[in-house]
Design a protein around this motif. Sequence first.
Motif, PDB file in Angstrom:
ATOM      1  N   PRO A 120       0.781  -1.236   0.000  1.00  0.00           N
ATOM      2  CA  PRO A 120       0.000   0.000   0.000  1.00  0.00           C
ATOM      3  C   PRO A 120       0.811   1.283   0.000  1.00  0.00           C
ATOM      4  O   PRO A 120       0.478   2.241  -0.705  1.00  0.00           O
ATOM      5  CB  PRO A 120      -0.848  -0.119   1.270  1.00  0.00           C
ATOM      6  N   PHE A 121       1.901   1.315   0.761  1.00  0.00           N
ATOM      7  CA  PHE A 121       2.674   2.550   0.843  1.00  0.00           C
ATOM      8  C   PHE A 121       3.517   2.783  -0.413  1.00  0.00           C
ATOM      9  O   PHE A 121       3.808   3.920  -0.766  1.00  0.00           O
ATOM     10  CB  PHE A 121       3.538   2.566   2.104  1.00  0.00           C
ATOM     11  N   ARG A 122       3.873   1.710  -1.076  1.00  0.00           N
ATOM     12  CA  ARG A 122       4.532   1.884  -2.375  1.00  0.00           C
ATOM     13  C   ARG A 122       3.562   2.526  -3.367  1.00  0.00           C
ATOM     14  O   ARG A 122       3.961   3.404  -4.142  1.00  0.00           O
ATOM     15  CB  ARG A 122       5.000   0.536  -2.924  1.00  0.00           C
ATOM     16  N   VAL A 123       2.314   2.070  -3.344  1.00  0.00           N
ATOM     17  CA  VAL A 123       1.305   2.628  -4.254  1.00  0.00           C
ATOM     18  C   VAL A 123       1.075   4.104  -3.937  1.00  0.00           C
ATOM     19  O   VAL A 123       0.978   4.935  -4.840  1.00  0.00           O
ATOM     20  CB  VAL A 123      -0.009   1.833  -4.169  1.00  0.00           C
ATOM     21  N   ILE A 124       0.991   4.432  -2.658  1.00  0.00           N
ATOM     22  CA  ILE A 124       0.787   5.832  -2.260  1.00  0.00           C
ATOM     23  C   ILE A 124       1.936   6.701  -2.769  1.00  0.00           C
ATOM     24  O   ILE A 124       1.717   7.758  -3.371  1.00  0.00           O
ATOM     25  CB  ILE A 124       0.650   5.936  -0.730  1.00  0.00           C
ATOM     26  N   VAL A 125       3.176   6.245  -2.553  1.00  0.00           N
ATOM     27  CA  VAL A 125       4.343   7.007  -3.009  1.00  0.00           C
ATOM     28  C   VAL A 125       4.354   7.100  -4.530  1.00  0.00           C
ATOM     29  O   VAL A 125       4.645   8.157  -5.106  1.00  0.00           O
ATOM     30  CB  VAL A 125       5.641   6.365  -2.486  1.00  0.00           C
ATOM     31  N   HIS A 126       4.041   5.995  -5.200  1.00  0.00           N
ATOM     32  CA  HIS A 126       3.977   5.969  -6.668  1.00  0.00           C
ATOM     33  C   HIS A 126       3.055   7.070  -7.187  1.00  0.00           C
ATOM     34  O   HIS A 126       3.410   7.801  -8.124  1.00  0.00           O
ATOM     35  CB  HIS A 126       3.469   4.594  -7.119  1.00  0.00           C
ATOM     36  N   PHE A 127       1.904   7.213  -6.565  1.00  0.00           N
ATOM     37  CA  PHE A 127       0.940   8.223  -7.012  1.00  0.00           C
ATOM     38  C   PHE A 127       1.340   9.640  -6.581  1.00  0.00           C
ATOM     39  O   PHE A 127       1.036  10.613  -7.269  1.00  0.00           O
ATOM     40  CB  PHE A 127      -0.457   7.888  -6.499  1.00  0.00           C
ATOM     41  N   LEU A 128       1.999   9.751  -5.444  1.00  0.00           N
ATOM     42  CA  LEU A 128       2.461  11.072  -5.009  1.00  0.00           C
ATOM     43  C   LEU A 128       3.613  11.582  -5.880  1.00  0.00           C
ATOM     44  O   LEU A 128       3.951  12.765  -5.844  1.00  0.00           O
ATOM     45  CB  LEU A 128       2.899  11.030  -3.544  1.00  0.00           C
ATOM     46  N   LEU A 129       4.177  10.685  -6.681  1.00  0.00           N
ATOM     47  CA  LEU A 129       5.215  11.063  -7.634  1.00  0.00           C
ATOM     48  C   LEU A 129       4.659  11.185  -9.046  1.00  0.00           C
ATOM     49  O   LEU A 129       5.419  11.379 -10.007  1.00  0.00           O
ATOM     50  CB  LEU A 129       6.346  10.025  -7.619  1.00  0.00           C
ATOM     51  N   SER A 130       3.333  11.061  -9.179  1.00  0.00           N
ATOM     52  CA  SER A 130       2.685  11.066 -10.491  1.00  0.00           C
ATOM     53  C   SER A 130       2.291  12.470 -10.939  1.00  0.00           C
ATOM     54  O   SER A 130       1.493  13.143 -10.275  1.00  0.00           O
ATOM     55  CB  SER A 130       1.436  10.171 -10.455  1.00  0.00           C
ATOM     56  N   LYS A 131       2.837  12.882 -12.061  1.00  0.00           N
ATOM     57  CA  LYS A 131       2.456  14.175 -12.646  1.00  0.00           C
ATOM     58  C   LYS A 131       0.978  14.173 -13.026  1.00  0.00           C
ATOM     59  O   LYS A 131       0.282  15.178 -12.922  1.00  0.00           O
ATOM     60  CB  LYS A 131       3.323  14.467 -13.872  1.00  0.00           C
ATOM     61  N   LYS A 132       0.499  13.020 -13.457  1.00  0.00           N
ATOM     62  CA  LYS A 132      -0.895  12.861 -13.866  1.00  0.00           C
ATOM     63  C   LYS A 132      -1.857  13.192 -12.730  1.00  0.00           C
ATOM     64  O   LYS A 132      -2.952  13.720 -12.945  1.00  0.00           O
ATOM     65  CB  LYS A 132      -1.111  11.411 -14.339  1.00  0.00           C
ATOM     66  N   LEU A 133      -1.433  12.902 -11.503  1.00  0.00           N
ATOM     67  CA  LEU A 133      -2.243  13.192 -10.319  1.00  0.00           C
ATOM     68  C   LEU A 133      -1.805  14.476  -9.623  1.00  0.00           C
ATOM     69  O   LEU A 133      -2.174  14.717  -8.474  1.00  0.00           O
ATOM     70  CB  LEU A 133      -2.185  12.020  -9.334  1.00  0.00           C
TER      71      LEU A 133
END
Length: 233
Positions: free
Chosen positions: A79-92
């Motif tokens: 879960p925390f990898r997914v959170i970090v992945h999205f917090l690094l997403s320009k799309k989001l």
Amino acid sequence: TSKYKPRTSDKTTTINNKINELKFYNLIYEIKDKYMISYLGNFYLEYKNTEKLKYVFLSLLFGIQFPHPYNKSISNLFPFRVIVHFLLSKKLSYKLYNDEIFRYIMNFKFSSSSNSSVRTKELDELENLILKSRRNDINISLELEKIDGIADKIHQWDYYVSNILVEQNIIKKTKISEEKVKFFHPTRENTKIPTSRIYSRLEYVLTNEIKEFAAELIKESPAAEKILVYNEE
């Protein structure tokens, strides 16, 4: 080191909850009724440079997977990898809102495929689901979920998990809505008045100090990586 002082007289329950929290964050583990400090847990406790503890703690978070013996989630991801992945997403726009975390990410289930391209595609689908949700009226959509036990998720994320991440200087949060939505825990047997929780929308971003390290971690340990299953042959 000062002694821990529980707020209630039920010291056993309080201490057990604290121990389970340490287990959840991979700081300690249990073998034959004995508690052992993990390698990173020991490093975290002994490390003298408090300014760099956030890097150790984020590394601990990257090892947490669902299902987890100390969490009720039935999803199968880190879960925390997914959170970090999205917090690094320009799309989001490099941000997440608290409802997106406890409604979508913490409940996401990858397929059983171990194919990295398949799981990456599913992760992209989750990202698009979050983007789509941002076009909706958040309060209306949350109102529809009142009966689904979402109050428990709000309580766990807003009052415990997110505050720990803020304290560790991994994320920072900003209240973006003063409008509050009230949720109720499902009424249990012999309970006349259900427990309510108040939700206010919060925005989360990675701190400037952790971004570069988080980006390196996510390259080494991708969000779409298959979870470990210990009973596999």
